[in-house]
Every structure is written in structure tokens, then in C-alpha cells.
Design an enzyme around this catalytic site. Structure first.
Site, PDB file in Angstrom:
ATOM      1  N   ASP A  69       0.872  -1.172   0.000  1.00  0.00           N
ATOM      2  CA  ASP A  69       0.000   0.000   0.000  1.00  0.00           C
ATOM      3  C   ASP A  69       0.904   1.215   0.000  1.00  0.00           C
ATOM      4  O   ASP A  69       1.844   1.307   0.786  1.00  0.00           O
ATOM      5  CB  ASP A  69      -0.961   0.029   1.195  1.00  0.00           C
ATOM      6  N   TYR A 152       2.008   9.278 -10.047  1.00  0.00           N
ATOM      7  CA  TYR A 152       2.482  10.664  -9.940  1.00  0.00           C
ATOM      8  C   TYR A 152       3.927  10.834 -10.413  1.00  0.00           C
ATOM      9  O   TYR A 152       4.509  11.911 -10.251  1.00  0.00           O
ATOM     10  CB  TYR A 152       2.360  11.128  -8.477  1.00  0.00           C
TER      11      TYR A 152
END
Ligand code: IMP
Length: 199
Positions: A69, A152
């Protein structure tokens, strides 16, 4: 020994496989074991969400399951998007839409410090788990650069390299990334656990 990667993100999985190369385990995907499950990430920390994903896939397969995660934390935005990085903005945004929103929200900001965080959790059928965390520090770029990586990466600027994360080769990214660091720690812990178990 076999283990399943608890993810549907192909680019993340390809990074995980490359970094885990050399570990003494056969790495399978959820598709390999016919488990389509995508558990809801209801946690508020990377650790909680990594555990939710790893445990759900371990329980569905009976095999050790390894989950990552991860996300981007921006200082000037009080740590946002953080655990919500994959869901930043409104539904329907793709990776480019999310980093465009980030650049918009950063307009006029002089403090552009940010970091990627990755937490790896491996859940084992005997109820034990391994957890490892890695971080990579950088800056939110003013303009996107590069087309490698995912998420990103085009707006994650690495001042010491003079490049964005998306301008690095996969090998370069894995050497310095949050995921590379977390999985590096995880590999050591895995070997220790295996050696302990094998004695
Ligand atoms: P997760 O699947 O909930 O862990 O979502 C992670 C999200 O964080 C991704 O969808 C990306 O938006 C972002 N992210 C995590 N790691 C990276 C990376 O290595 N590069 C770019 N974005 C990343």
C-alpha cells in the site's frame, strides 16, 4: 514455496516482481491463482490497508500474500493525497488527471517537499505477518516530465538527480524508490523468517 502478489495494478506488480527477483519463492499473481478479489481499502494508514489486502488474498488462496500500500504525501497539503492517492479527486480521473489536479492544488506553493511511502505486508496462513516500510523524498515538480513509471511519477522531482521519477529507467527507479526500499527490508525479513523456520 509460493506467494501471491495482492494487487491488480500491473505497473506496481511489475516493479514488485523485478525487486523481488532472487528471493527463494515462486511469485504468483492473483490471475495465476484465479482470485479476482479486490478488497476495499477501509484503513486510514498504509499499514492498515496493506494488511487488509494481504490478509484477504491469503485467506482466499491459502498462500502467503504480499501487498503494497503506497502513496504520495505532500507537506504543504498536510500529507495529502496520502492513503487516498489512488482515489485523489473525483472518480473517473486517470493517473494524468490526478497529477494535474495535484499541480493545480499546489499553484503558488513555495514549499514543494513531498515523499512517496510504501508499506509491504506479507500475511501467512499461520496468522503471522511481515511488515516493511520505505520512503523516497522529493519535490512536487512545476511541470510534468518523462513517461516512465506510473501514477504521480511525471511530477515527482528528484533534485539530486535533476530528473523526475518518470525519467528514470525501471532499474534506476527500483534502486531508489519507496517500493525498492520497503521490499529490500522485506526480503531480509523474509530470509530471516525462512531460515528460522527451516532450522
Ligand atoms: P494503492 O494501490 O492504494 O496502494 O495506491 C497507490 C497509489 O499511490 C497509486 O495508484 C499511485 O497513485 C500512487 N503511487 C504509489 N506508488 C507510486 C509510484 O511508485 N509512482 C507513482 N505513483 C505511485
Amino acid at each position: 514455496m509460493k506467494a501471491v502478489l495482492a494487487s491488480h495494478n500491473k505497473k506496481k506488480m511489475s516493479e514488485m516482481r523485478a525487486i523481488l527477483a532472487g528471493i527463494d519463492v515462486e511469485i504468483l499473481s492473483q490471475a495465476d491463482v484465479g482470485v479476482d478479489l479486490e478488497p476495499e481499502e477501509t484503513g486510514t494508514t498504509f499499514e492498515e490497508n496493506a494488511r487488509i489486502k494481504a490478509k484477504a488474498i491469503m485467506e482466499a488462496t491459502g498462500l502467503p500474500a504480499i501487498a503494497d500500500d503506497s502513496g504520495l504525501m505532500v507537506d504543504a497539503l498536510d500529507g495529502a493525497p496520502g492513503v487516498y492517492s489512488a482515489r485523489y479527486g473525483h472518480e473517473g480521473l486517470d493517473d494524468a488527471g490526478r497529477w494535474q489536479l495535484l499541480l493545480k492544488n499546489m499553484e503558488g506553493q513555495t514549499n514543494r517537499a513531498c515523499r512517496y511511502v510504501s508499506v509491504i505486508c506479507c500475511a501467512f496462513p499461520d496468522g503471522t505477518e511481515l511488515m516493511a516500510r520505505g520512503e523516497c523524498h522529493g519535490q512536487v515538480a512545476e511541470i510534468p516530465r518523462g513517461d516512465g513509471g506510473f501514477g504521480y511519477d511525471p511530477v515527482f522531482w528528484l533534485p539530486e538527480l535533476g530528473k523526475s521519477m518518470a525519467e528514470l529507467s525501471p532499474e534506476e527507479k527500483n534502486r531508489i524508490s519507496h517500493r525498492g526500499k520497503a521490499l529490500g527490508v522485506f526480503k531480509e525479513e523474509w530470509e530471516k523468517k525462512r531460515n528460522g523456520t527451516d532450522q
